[in-house]
Write a protein that holds these residues in place. Structure first.
Motif, PDB file in Angstrom:
ATOM      1  N   ASP A  94       1.694  -3.728  -0.108  1.00 44.68           N
ATOM      2  CA  ASP A  94       0.645  -2.765   0.253  1.00 44.68           C
ATOM      3  C   ASP A  94      -0.066  -3.216   1.522  1.00 44.68           C
ATOM      4  O   ASP A  94      -0.942  -4.042   1.457  1.00 44.68           O
ATOM      5  CB  ASP A  94      -0.344  -2.674  -0.913  1.00 44.68           C
ATOM      6  CG  ASP A  94      -1.295  -1.507  -0.729  1.00 44.68           C
ATOM      7  OD1 ASP A  94      -0.873  -0.505  -0.123  1.00 44.68           O
ATOM      8  OD2 ASP A  94      -2.443  -1.606  -1.177  1.00 44.68           O
ATOM      9  N   GLU A 139       0.614   0.799  -9.176  1.00 45.98           N
ATOM     10  CA  GLU A 139      -0.728   0.593  -8.623  1.00 45.98           C
ATOM     11  C   GLU A 139      -1.020   1.628  -7.544  1.00 45.98           C
ATOM     12  O   GLU A 139      -2.063   2.270  -7.533  1.00 45.98           O
ATOM     13  CB  GLU A 139      -0.881  -0.816  -8.013  1.00 45.98           C
ATOM     14  CG  GLU A 139      -0.865  -1.946  -9.025  1.00 45.98           C
ATOM     15  CD  GLU A 139       0.520  -2.175  -9.620  1.00 45.98           C
ATOM     16  OE1 GLU A 139       1.528  -1.908  -8.920  1.00 45.98           O
ATOM     17  OE2 GLU A 139       0.600  -2.583 -10.796  1.00 45.98           O
ATOM     18  N   ARG A 140      -0.069   1.791  -6.639  1.00 45.89           N
ATOM     19  CA  ARG A 140      -0.304   2.753  -5.551  1.00 45.89           C
ATOM     20  C   ARG A 140      -0.362   4.169  -6.111  1.00 45.89           C
ATOM     21  O   ARG A 140      -1.151   5.010  -5.683  1.00 45.89           O
ATOM     22  CB  ARG A 140       0.804   2.653  -4.504  1.00 45.89           C
ATOM     23  CG  ARG A 140       0.690   1.392  -3.662  1.00 45.89           C
ATOM     24  CD  ARG A 140       0.363   1.733  -2.207  1.00 45.89           C
ATOM     25  NE  ARG A 140       1.434   2.474  -1.561  1.00 45.89           N
ATOM     26  CZ  ARG A 140       2.565   1.906  -1.164  1.00 45.89           C
ATOM     27  NH1 ARG A 140       2.790   0.631  -1.329  1.00 45.89           N
ATOM     28  NH2 ARG A 140       3.483   2.627  -0.573  1.00 45.89           N
ATOM     29  N   ASN A 156      -3.640   4.972  -7.655  1.00 49.36           N
ATOM     30  CA  ASN A 156      -4.685   5.059  -6.644  1.00 49.36           C
ATOM     31  C   ASN A 156      -4.609   6.358  -5.836  1.00 49.36           C
ATOM     32  O   ASN A 156      -5.421   6.583  -4.951  1.00 49.36           O
ATOM     33  CB  ASN A 156      -4.505   3.876  -5.679  1.00 49.36           C
ATOM     34  CG  ASN A 156      -5.827   3.217  -5.346  1.00 49.36           C
ATOM     35  OD1 ASN A 156      -6.841   3.549  -5.920  1.00 49.36           O
ATOM     36  ND2 ASN A 156      -5.803   2.315  -4.397  1.00 49.36           N
TER      37      ASN A 156
HETATM   38  C1  LIG Z   1      -6.817   1.577  -3.958  1.00 48.55           C
HETATM   39  O1  LIG Z   1      -7.853   2.267  -3.234  1.00 48.55           O
HETATM   40  C2  LIG Z   1      -8.925   1.441  -2.826  1.00 48.55           C
HETATM   41  C3  LIG Z   1     -10.017   2.320  -2.223  1.00 48.55           C
HETATM   42  O2  LIG Z   1      -9.453   3.254  -1.336  1.00 48.55           O
HETATM   43  C4  LIG Z   1      -8.384   0.387  -1.841  1.00 48.55           C
HETATM   44  O3  LIG Z   1      -9.420  -0.476  -1.445  1.00 48.55           O
HETATM   45  C5  LIG Z   1      -7.270  -0.432  -2.526  1.00 48.55           C
HETATM   46  O4  LIG Z   1      -6.689  -1.328  -1.606  1.00 48.55           O
HETATM   47  C6  LIG Z   1      -6.193   0.493  -3.074  1.00 48.55           C
HETATM   48  N1  LIG Z   1      -5.207  -0.256  -3.829  1.00 48.55           N
HETATM   49  C7  LIG Z   1      -3.906  -0.036  -3.746  1.00 48.55           C
HETATM   50  C8  LIG Z   1      -3.029  -0.882  -4.615  1.00 48.55           C
HETATM   51  O5  LIG Z   1      -3.422   0.817  -3.017  1.00 48.55           O
END
Ligand SMILES: *[C@@H]1O[C@H](CO)[C@@H](O)[C@H](O)[C@H]1NC(C)=O
Ligand SMILES: Cc1cc2nc3c(=O)[nH]c(=O)nc-3n(C[C@H](O)[C@H](O)[C@H](O)COP(=O)(O)OP(=O)(O)OC[C@H]3O[C@@H](n4cnc5c(N)ncnc54)[C@H](O)[C@@H]3O)c2cc1C
Ligand SMILES: *[C@@H]1O[C@H](CO)[C@@H](O)[C@H](O)[C@H]1NC(C)=O
Ligand SMILES: *[C@@H]1O[C@H](CO)[C@@H](O)[C@H](O)[C@H]1NC(C)=O
Ligand SMILES: *[C@@H]1O[C@H](CO)[C@@H](O)[C@H](O)[C@H]1NC(C)=O
Length: 443
Positions: free
Chosen positions: A269, A288-289, A292
Motif C-alpha cells: 500500500d 484491508e484496502r 477502506n
Molecule cells: C485507510 O484509509 C485511511 C484514511 O484515508 C488511510 O490513512 C489508511 O492508510 C488506509 N489504509 C489502507 C490499508 O488503505
C-alpha cells in the motif's frame, strides 16, 4: 435420522421466524434496502436448504443473497407483499471436491454456493490452483457472482459464469436438480438472476496457480483512443478508465509471467508498478484496502466490441452536453472500459458477441450527500445511448432502468429460460419486482 434432523431444523427456523425482529437489509452501497419478514444465515448443509424449501408453501417470496454486492434491486424482497424470506449462505462455504477436468491441467472444483470468492482464492492457492479470471473485487459469493454474470477483463476471456461446468440447484418444492443428470440446469443456471431456485453448489474450472505482472500508467486520452485497437490486440487483459472532464486515461495491463518470477507484492500500500504477484493479487484488492474503500454506485452496459470507439466518443460528447449541470462536490466520477469474450449462456450479456463493457461510477455518493441525482444523470445518459445506438444491455447486478421491451430483442432464448423457470418455481416465489419487469412477467 436424517428426517429427524430436518424436522428439528425446520422447527428452529419456524421459532426464529416467529421471534425475529424485522430488520432492514441493505446492499453494499446502501442505496437498495428491503425488510424481509424473515432473515436467516444459519444454513450449513444442502439438506437444511432442502428442508426449508419443502416447507416453503408458507412463504410468498424467497430471496437468496450472497454478499449483497449488486447495485441493482435484483437482491430485494418486495416489501409489503406477504410473507417474505431472505436467506444468506455465508455459513455454507468451502470446497466439496476437486476432480480432473477434460482439458490439460484444468481441474473441476465443486464449491458450496455461499463461498466468498476471496476465500476460494486462498483455498485454491493452497492446492496450487487459481480461478481463470476475477472481477474488480473478490468479496462476492460464488453463486451471487455467477447469477449476474460477473466478469473481469480479457479480450478472449469469458465471464466467471462461462467457467462453470456443473451446478446443483434446489427448486421451489425442495427438489435437488443436478446438471450431471439434467443438462438444462447448467444451460440456464449459469446466469439465473436468482430466479430458478437456490444454487447449492457450483463446479468451476481452476487452472494451475499462475503469476502476472500488473502495470498501471497514465497517458493522454487522445493517445489512448488513437492506439486503442493496438492495446486490445497486444494485451490479453487490457482495461482503461478516464475521469470525466480531464484529458488523461489510466491503463491497467496484466501479463502472465513465469511462476518462478519473484513476487514484488501487488497488495503493498501502495504497490510499486509494475508489480508481480499470484494472479488473484493482481486482479483484486487486499481485504484491508477493500474495507477502506469509499462506497460508490455503478452502472454498466455491454455493447458489441466493434462499437467501442464510437460509443466511447458518444459518451464523451454526452458528458460535454451536460457539463453545466455537473456538480463536482457531489461525487467523484469514473468511466471504465473492459472487454469480455462471447459465450452461449441464454441470459448472459455476452450472449453470442464479444463485447466491450462501459461502466460509470459515482464514488462517494453516500458519504458526501446521500443524493444520487448526479449519478442518475450520467448513468441514464450512458444507458440511453448504448441502448439506442449500439443494442446495449445492462449488467444485471448494476444500476439500470431497463424493461423487458428494451432487452428482449437481445435475449433470444428468454422464452425458453422462462419456460424452464416456470417448471422449477410454478408459484414464482423466487421472483421479485426487478426480475419480473425484466423477464416480461408483469401482468
Ligand atoms: C485507510 O484509509 C485511511 C484514511 O484515508 C488511510 O490513512 C489508511 O492508510 C488506509 N489504509 C489502507 C490499508 O488503505
Ligand atoms: C465493490 C464492487 C465491485 C464489483 N466489481 C465487479 C466486477 O469487476 N465485475 C462485475 O461483473 N461485477 C462487479 N460487481 C458486481 C457484483 O459482482 C455482482 O453484483 C454479483 O452478483 C454480486 O455477488 P453477491 O455474492 O454479492 O450476490 P448478491 O448481490 O447478494 O446477489 C446477486 C444475485 O444472485 C442471487 N443469488 C445469490 N446467491 C444465490 C444462490 N445460492 N442461489 C441462487 N441465487 C443466488 C441473488 O438472488 C441475486 O439475484 C461489483 C460490485 C461491488 C460492490
Ligand atoms: C503493439 O504491438 C506492435 C507490434 O509489436 C507494436 O509495434 C506497437 O507499438 C504495440 N502497441 C501498443 C499500444 O502496445
Ligand atoms: C452542489 O452540491 C452540493 C453538495 O450536495 C450542494 O451543497 C450545492 O448546493 C450544489 N451546487 C449547486 C450549484 O447545485
Ligand atoms: C434517458 O431516457 C429516459 C427515458 O426516456 C429519460 O427519462 C432520461 O431523462 C434520459 N436520460 C438523459 C440523461 O437524457
Amino acid at each position: 435420522m436424517a428426517s429427524t434432523s430436518h424436522l428439528f431444523f425446520t422447527l428452529i427456523l419456524i421459532t426464529l421466524a416467529c421471534s425475529a425482529e424485522l430488520q432492514p437489509w441493505t446492499d453494499w452501497d446502501k442505496l437498495q434496502s428491503c425488510t424481509p419478514s424473515f432473515y436467516s444465515n444459519v444454513f450449513t448443509r444442502e439438506e437444511e436448504l432442502v428442508a426449508f424449501l419443502k416447507g416453503s408453501s408458507s412463504w410468498d417470496q424467497v430471496k437468496v443473497v450472497g454478499a449483497g454486492h449488486s447495485f441493482s434491486s435484483i437482491t430485494l424482497t418486495d416489501d409489503g407483499e406477504g410473507q417474505t424470506a431472505m436467506l444468506n449462505l455465508d455459513s455454507y462455504s468451502g470446497i466439496v471436491s476437486v476432480e480432473e477436468g477434460d482439458q490439460d491441467g484444468v481441474k473441476h472444483v465443486e464449491v458450496k454456493a455461499g463461498t466468498r470468492l476471496r476465500d476460494l482464492n486462498t483455498l485454491l492457492e493452497a492446492r496450487g490452483l487459481a480461478l481463470i479470471n476475477l472481477g474488480a473485487t473478490a468479496a462476492q459469493s460464488i453463486a451471487g457472482a455467477i447469477s449476474t454474470s460477473t466478469h473481469g477483463t480479457g479480450s478472449s476471456l469469458g465471464s466467471i459464469s462461462s467457467d462453470v461446468v456443473g451446478l446443483r440447484l434446489i427448486d421451489a418444492m425442495g427438489v435437488v436438480h443436478d446438471s450431471r443428470q439434467e443438462p438444462n440446469v447448467l444451460i440456464y443456471g449459469r446466469v439465473s438472476l436468482g430466479v430458478l431456485g437456490v444454487i447449492s453448489t457450483v463446479t468451476i474450472k481452476a487452472v494451475p496457480l499462475f503469476k502476472m505482472k500488473l502495470s498501471k500508467f497514465d497517458l493522454p486520452l487522445t493517445e489512448l483512443l488513437e492506439n486503442h485497437d493496438a492495446y486490445l490486440a497486444n494485451y490479453s487483459r487490457f482495461q482503461w478508465s478516464t475521469v470525466p472532464y480531464t484529458s488523461t486515461a489510466t491503463v491497467l495491463l496484466r501479463e502472465p509471467v513465469p511462476l518462478d518470477t519473484p513476487i514484488t507484492d501487488c497488495w503493498a500500500d501502495p504497490p510499486t508498478y509494475p508489480c508481480v504477484d499470484v494472479s488473484y493479487k493482481t486482479l483484486v484488492d487486499s481485504l484491508e484496502r477493500y474495507d477502506n474503500r469509499t462506497l460508490y454506485t455503478e452502472c454498466e452496459h455491454f455493447i458489441g466490441r466493434e462499437n467501442t470507439l464510437p460509443a466511447v466518443n458518444d459518451f464523451l460528447d454526452f458528458q460535454e452536453d451536460v457539463k453545466d449541470q455537473h456538480n463536482e462536490s457531489k461525487c467523484d466520477l469514473f468511466f471504465n472500459i473492459r472487454y469480455v469474450a462471447a459465450d452461449d449462456i441464454p441470459l448472459s450479456p455476452m450472449y453470442q458477441r464479444d463485447i466491450a463493457v462501459l461502466s460509470f461510477i459515482c464514488l462517494g455518493t453516500i458519504d458526501h450527500t446521500g443524493d444520487s441525482s448526479e449519478f442518475k444523470m450520467y448513468a441514464s445518459g450512458l444507458e440511453n445511448l448504448t441502448k439506442l445506438n449500439y443494442d446495449g444491455v445492462p449488467h444485471w447486478g448494476k444500476q439500470n432502468w431497463a424493461t423487458y421491451e428494451d432487452i428482449a430483442p437481445f435475449y433470444q432464448e428468454m422464452d425458453d429460460f422462462n419456460a424452464f423457470r416456470e417448471k422449477l418455481d410454478p408459484r414464482g416465489i423466487f421472483l421479485n419486482d426487478y426480475t419480473r419487469v425484466r423477464l416480461g412477467l408483469t401482468t
